[in-house]
Design a protein around this motif. Sequence first.
Motif, PDB file in Angstrom:
ATOM      1  N   ALA A  93      47.651   7.030  26.968  1.00 48.94           N
ATOM      2  CA  ALA A  93      49.076   6.902  26.610  1.00 48.94           C
ATOM      3  C   ALA A  93      49.670   5.607  27.150  1.00 48.94           C
ATOM      4  O   ALA A  93      50.669   5.103  26.639  1.00 48.94           O
ATOM      5  CB  ALA A  93      49.855   8.101  27.122  1.00 48.94           C
ATOM      6  N   GLU A  94      49.050   5.043  28.194  1.00 51.65           N
ATOM      7  CA  GLU A  94      49.514   3.776  28.776  1.00 51.65           C
ATOM      8  C   GLU A  94      48.752   2.583  28.203  1.00 51.65           C
ATOM      9  O   GLU A  94      48.887   1.462  28.679  1.00 51.65           O
ATOM     10  CB  GLU A  94      49.334   3.784  30.307  1.00 51.65           C
ATOM     11  CG  GLU A  94      50.257   4.738  31.034  1.00 51.65           C
ATOM     12  CD  GLU A  94      51.664   4.162  31.270  1.00 51.65           C
ATOM     13  OE1 GLU A  94      51.893   2.990  30.943  1.00 51.65           O
ATOM     14  OE2 GLU A  94      52.514   4.915  31.763  1.00 51.65           O
ATOM     15  N   ARG A 115      53.874   6.073  37.383  1.00 49.80           N
ATOM     16  CA  ARG A 115      55.296   5.749  37.611  1.00 49.80           C
ATOM     17  C   ARG A 115      55.436   4.879  38.862  1.00 49.80           C
ATOM     18  O   ARG A 115      56.096   3.850  38.862  1.00 49.80           O
ATOM     19  CB  ARG A 115      56.057   7.061  37.777  1.00 49.80           C
ATOM     20  CG  ARG A 115      57.555   6.934  37.883  1.00 49.80           C
ATOM     21  CD  ARG A 115      58.188   8.309  38.129  1.00 49.80           C
ATOM     22  NE  ARG A 115      58.013   9.236  37.030  1.00 49.80           N
ATOM     23  CZ  ARG A 115      57.414  10.436  37.117  1.00 49.80           C
ATOM     24  NH1 ARG A 115      56.917  10.872  38.266  1.00 49.80           N
ATOM     25  NH2 ARG A 115      57.317  11.203  36.068  1.00 49.80           N
ATOM     26  N   THR A 116      54.767   5.298  39.934  1.00 50.41           N
ATOM     27  CA  THR A 116      54.896   4.570  41.205  1.00 50.41           C
ATOM     28  C   THR A 116      54.202   3.212  41.125  1.00 50.41           C
ATOM     29  O   THR A 116      54.704   2.224  41.640  1.00 50.41           O
ATOM     30  CB  THR A 116      54.272   5.400  42.349  1.00 50.41           C
ATOM     31  OG1 THR A 116      54.761   6.726  42.247  1.00 50.41           O
ATOM     32  CG2 THR A 116      54.634   4.844  43.708  1.00 50.41           C
ATOM     33  N   VAL A 136      52.752  12.387  26.133  1.00 52.00           N
ATOM     34  CA  VAL A 136      53.968  11.760  25.604  1.00 52.00           C
ATOM     35  C   VAL A 136      53.938  10.261  25.884  1.00 52.00           C
ATOM     36  O   VAL A 136      53.116   9.768  26.658  1.00 52.00           O
ATOM     37  CB  VAL A 136      55.224  12.385  26.247  1.00 52.00           C
ATOM     38  CG1 VAL A 136      55.405  13.805  25.759  1.00 52.00           C
ATOM     39  CG2 VAL A 136      55.155  12.315  27.775  1.00 52.00           C
ATOM     40  N   GLU A 137      54.849   9.548  25.267  1.00 51.25           N
ATOM     41  CA  GLU A 137      54.987   8.100  25.497  1.00 51.25           C
ATOM     42  C   GLU A 137      55.407   7.835  26.943  1.00 51.25           C
ATOM     43  O   GLU A 137      56.167   8.621  27.520  1.00 51.25           O
ATOM     44  CB  GLU A 137      56.109   7.553  24.598  1.00 51.25           C
ATOM     45  CG  GLU A 137      55.769   7.493  23.135  1.00 51.25           C
ATOM     46  CD  GLU A 137      54.677   6.478  22.849  1.00 51.25           C
ATOM     47  OE1 GLU A 137      54.861   5.312  23.245  1.00 51.25           O
ATOM     48  OE2 GLU A 137      53.643   6.873  22.269  1.00 51.25           O
ATOM     49  N   PRO A 138      55.007   6.679  27.521  1.00 49.63           N
ATOM     50  CA  PRO A 138      55.421   6.355  28.888  1.00 49.63           C
ATOM     51  C   PRO A 138      56.934   6.425  29.101  1.00 49.63           C
ATOM     52  O   PRO A 138      57.393   6.859  30.157  1.00 49.63           O
ATOM     53  CB  PRO A 138      54.899   4.930  29.077  1.00 49.63           C
ATOM     54  CG  PRO A 138      53.712   4.847  28.172  1.00 49.63           C
ATOM     55  CD  PRO A 138      54.040   5.703  26.986  1.00 49.63           C
ATOM     56  N   SER A 139      57.719   6.036  28.092  1.00 46.73           N
ATOM     57  CA  SER A 139      59.179   6.024  28.292  1.00 46.73           C
ATOM     58  C   SER A 139      59.736   7.417  28.554  1.00 46.73           C
ATOM     59  O   SER A 139      60.868   7.564  29.004  1.00 46.73           O
ATOM     60  CB  SER A 139      59.872   5.407  27.080  1.00 46.73           C
ATOM     61  OG  SER A 139      59.522   6.145  25.927  1.00 46.73           O
ATOM     62  N   TYR A 148      58.496   9.418  30.801  1.00 50.02           N
ATOM     63  CA  TYR A 148      58.329   9.801  32.213  1.00 50.02           C
ATOM     64  C   TYR A 148      58.508   8.659  33.206  1.00 50.02           C
ATOM     65  O   TYR A 148      58.390   8.854  34.412  1.00 50.02           O
ATOM     66  CB  TYR A 148      56.970  10.483  32.456  1.00 50.02           C
ATOM     67  CG  TYR A 148      55.757   9.657  32.079  1.00 50.02           C
ATOM     68  CD1 TYR A 148      55.196   8.749  32.967  1.00 50.02           C
ATOM     69  CD2 TYR A 148      55.185   9.789  30.821  1.00 50.02           C
ATOM     70  CE1 TYR A 148      54.097   7.990  32.623  1.00 50.02           C
ATOM     71  CE2 TYR A 148      54.084   9.040  30.453  1.00 50.02           C
ATOM     72  CZ  TYR A 148      53.546   8.140  31.363  1.00 50.02           C
ATOM     73  OH  TYR A 148      52.464   7.385  31.020  1.00 50.02           O
ATOM     74  N   ARG A 149      58.779   7.424  32.694  1.00 51.06           N
ATOM     75  CA  ARG A 149      59.044   6.346  33.643  1.00 51.06           C
ATOM     76  C   ARG A 149      59.946   5.298  32.983  1.00 51.06           C
ATOM     77  O   ARG A 149      60.093   5.274  31.754  1.00 51.06           O
ATOM     78  CB  ARG A 149      57.742   5.709  34.152  1.00 51.06           C
ATOM     79  CG  ARG A 149      56.936   5.005  33.092  1.00 51.06           C
ATOM     80  CD  ARG A 149      55.704   4.333  33.666  1.00 51.06           C
ATOM     81  NE  ARG A 149      54.938   3.672  32.643  1.00 51.06           N
ATOM     82  CZ  ARG A 149      55.177   2.443  32.184  1.00 51.06           C
ATOM     83  NH1 ARG A 149      56.192   1.743  32.660  1.00 51.06           N
ATOM     84  NH2 ARG A 149      54.430   1.915  31.240  1.00 51.06           N
ATOM     85  N   LEU A 150      60.526   4.452  33.835  1.00 46.56           N
ATOM     86  CA  LEU A 150      61.423   3.428  33.337  1.00 46.56           C
ATOM     87  C   LEU A 150      60.604   2.366  32.589  1.00 46.56           C
ATOM     88  O   LEU A 150      59.638   1.826  33.135  1.00 46.56           O
ATOM     89  CB  LEU A 150      62.117   2.805  34.539  1.00 46.56           C
ATOM     90  CG  LEU A 150      63.479   2.164  34.367  1.00 46.56           C
ATOM     91  CD1 LEU A 150      64.462   3.105  33.698  1.00 46.56           C
ATOM     92  CD2 LEU A 150      63.996   1.733  35.734  1.00 46.56           C
ATOM     93  N   VAL A 151      61.017   2.067  31.364  1.00 46.53           N
ATOM     94  CA  VAL A 151      60.302   1.055  30.573  1.00 46.53           C
ATOM     95  C   VAL A 151      61.310   0.026  30.059  1.00 46.53           C
ATOM     96  O   VAL A 151      62.355   0.392  29.513  1.00 46.53           O
ATOM     97  CB  VAL A 151      59.581   1.721  29.369  1.00 46.53           C
ATOM     98  CG1 VAL A 151      58.961   0.671  28.449  1.00 46.53           C
ATOM     99  CG2 VAL A 151      58.509   2.685  29.848  1.00 46.53           C
TER     100      VAL A 151
END
Length: 568
Positions: free
Chosen positions: A15-16, A148-149, A177-180, A182-185
């Motif tokens: 996904a990344e 995320r970290t 799911v898309e990275p956006s 679960y983390r800031l993109v």
Amino acid sequence: MPVKVYERILQLFEAEGINTLFGIPDPNFVHMFHLAEERGWNVVAPHHEESAGFMAEAVSRMTGKPAVCIGTLGPGVANLAGAMMCAKVENSPVVFLGGQRARITEQRVRRGRIQFVQQAALFENSVKYSASIEYADQTDEVIREGLRTALNGTPGPVYIEYPQHVIQQELDVPPPVEPSAYRLVGQTAGADKVAEAVAAIRAAKQPILLVGHGVHTSRAGAQVKALADLMACPVIQTSGGTSYIEGLEDRTFPYGFSPSSIDAVVTSDLCLAIGTELGEPVHFGRGRHWVANEANRTWILIEQDASAIGVNRSIDVPLIGDLRAVVPQLADALKDTPRTATPELDAWIRQDADRLAELAETAPSGQTPVHPARLSVEATKAFPKDGIMVRDGGATTIFGWTYSQAKPHDVIWNQNFGHLGTGLPYAVGAGVADGGRRPLMLITGDSSFLFQIAELETAARLNLPLVCVVAVDYAWGLEVGVYKRTFGHGSRETGTHWSTATRLDKVAEGFGCYGEYVERDEDIAPAIKRAYASGRPGVIHVAVDPKANSEEMPSYDEFRTWYAEGQQ
Ligand SMILES: Cc1ncc(C[n+]2csc(CCOP(=O)(O)OP(=O)(O)O)c2C)c(N)n1
């Protein structure tokens, strides 16, 4: 459909955009390796886990994405430690996956457990996040927290443990799911701050761009080029970020090592810093070359980590966000009011081009063994267009800062951690990331090259278009110089010399690579050409003058000023 934990981990990485895996397999990882290969991943086994970590780091630098490597339980994970620390200091988002015994074994009091040491706690200080998938249904949350970290704020490595008892467990989970989700993109900076920055840029008479390593590792060259064109200003390169942005080669000057860079810094009334920690090698943006005109200079810093603002120096306009999103905000705001270049810019460009031409001319020549300055000139003149440059070594690297004639768009080395032995694995990792399309050149000191020399086999196995130019003085040259400066010439040089019977070209041949021995200036470039033409990775053993290599390093005093403003 239920999936096993190892499959879910691969899905989450996919996904990344991750599709490369480095490491040496064992029972914890054989299922993951099989499946990754079936799913079209590049699965590469090096000859040392530390190499696997460096290779992954190079992939991350070349793709702007996180990268993954694995280490088998106990010793395999132990061997990752150096690469973890390197990734931490170099701000590289590498996910280190560690194998481990099943928890039932880990929690036993009894002694004599094989291939066992408690791992996660050992690495806490070397990574941004250290955790373990204790229960199968924590797979998503732990892997996502790792990603995320790794990517949040200042990027960096994470360690995730994957114990034996969870590997084969099944999960019933939805598709990733898309990275956006679960983390800031792609975080942009606030409109008020962008307006403030734009007003300051418009008001400036002599702005500069200070471009660091982060611009290259986030692959933001094209965005920065668009902004630099609108600002019509020089680009000052930090010594950690020595790749050249395509189209800006002529007006990019290495901080501290070129008189044009020093003039531009001193006369600048605005510095827009992008992708740099403003660390010791740029004198925190306030020492040495910055002192003269400090009172008249406005500072704008683009930073993803809000807690970095004002730490190394005060900042007038902080722009907090992902530089890949913030740089286009500035370019967009400036697009109707492009600046015109000052006459000084032209003068600096000419001065820098003349400086390089003069160095090529004046580098000592005609010696056997070769002078290291001449080696740098000849090798970098033979650097292929659009090649990837990798550096390693002590004095050899320092000669390169001054004498390099090439302006590569990708340079891979670690200035901040200064970890020798990274060159060959970085070259392999960069070649894997690139799919073996662009030629690779490694210019390295000999001792550094020997750390991971077994990776020549990996380069040969992968058929990478790599030529290693090795400056051979049969010594830890930079440290020979330290002895001479500390105790005087003729003092003992304990522990810095090794066998002069060593022939690295022959070692290369033993790995199925191309090898040549060179001891004259005029043979360097033709040997490099023959090595590329051979269709195999090549090693050019260049005998260099040990005296010059330990005594004549150019700009050594400038280099020493990096250390805490001149204090060790
Ligand atoms: C892993 C590691 N060990 C030790 C050092 C300290 N060190 C810096 S330069 C250097 C000598 C390097 O020798 P070589 O690779 O032969 O390059 P040369 O200086 O001869 O050009 C050493 C030991 C380091 N930076 N990294």
